[in-house]
Design a protein around this motif. Structure first.
Motif, short mmCIF file in Angstrom:
data_model
loop_
_atom_site.label_atom_id
_atom_site.label_comp_id
_atom_site.label_asym_id
_atom_site.label_seq_id
_atom_site.Cartn_x
_atom_site.Cartn_y
_atom_site.Cartn_z
N GLN A 49 0.83 -1.20 0.00
CA GLN A 49 0.00 0.00 0.00
C GLN A 49 0.86 1.25 0.00
N THR A 50 1.97 1.24 0.73
CA THR A 50 2.88 2.38 0.74
C THR A 50 3.46 2.62 -0.65
N ILE A 52 2.11 1.88 -3.45
CA ILE A 52 1.01 2.43 -4.26
C ILE A 52 0.79 3.90 -3.91
N ASP A 53 0.71 4.20 -2.61
CA ASP A 53 0.46 5.57 -2.16
C ASP A 53 1.56 6.53 -2.60
N GLU A 54 2.81 6.03 -2.67
CA GLU A 54 3.94 6.87 -3.06
C GLU A 54 4.08 6.99 -4.58
N GLY A 55 3.23 6.29 -5.33
CA GLY A 55 3.26 6.37 -6.78
C GLY A 55 4.38 5.57 -7.41
N ILE A 56 4.92 4.59 -6.67
CA ILE A 56 6.00 3.76 -7.20
C ILE A 56 5.43 2.58 -7.97
N SER A 58 1.57 0.94 -9.38
CA SER A 58 0.15 1.22 -9.57
C SER A 58 -0.70 0.21 -8.79
N LEU A 64 5.85 2.08 -11.72
CA LEU A 64 5.69 3.41 -12.32
C LEU A 64 6.97 4.24 -12.27
N VAL A 65 7.91 3.86 -11.42
CA VAL A 65 9.14 4.62 -11.23
C VAL A 65 10.32 3.68 -11.38
#
Length: 70
Positions: A49-50, A52-56, A58, A64-65
């Motif tokens: 979840q972290t 996902i929340d950090e945008g790393i 999806s 994503l990074v």
């Protein structure tokens, strides 16, 4: 069964602190995609979840990074 064995080995390596950051992200992306992140012990779900929340990663499990190992 082959992929499950690979995931088990990756989890053991993660638990032994033997993975680089990019390998950890790939592992959690796989766990999120498969749904396993939410069925393993709580720390896996919280870490997923972290990420996902950090945008790393999806919510669907795509990285994503691009992270470079230290």
């Amino acid at each position: 069964m082959g992929r499950m064995k690979d995931i088990a080995i990756d989890i053991m390596s993660y638990e032994a602190d033997e993975l680089e950051i990019d390998e950890i992200v790939d592992l959690f992306a796989t766990l999120i995609r498969s749904g396993m992140a939410w069925t393993l012990q709580g720390s896996y779900g919280r870490t997923a979840q972290t990420l996902i929340d950090e945008g790393i990663v999806s919510p669907g499990g795509d990285v994503l990074v691009e992270l470079i190992p230290a």
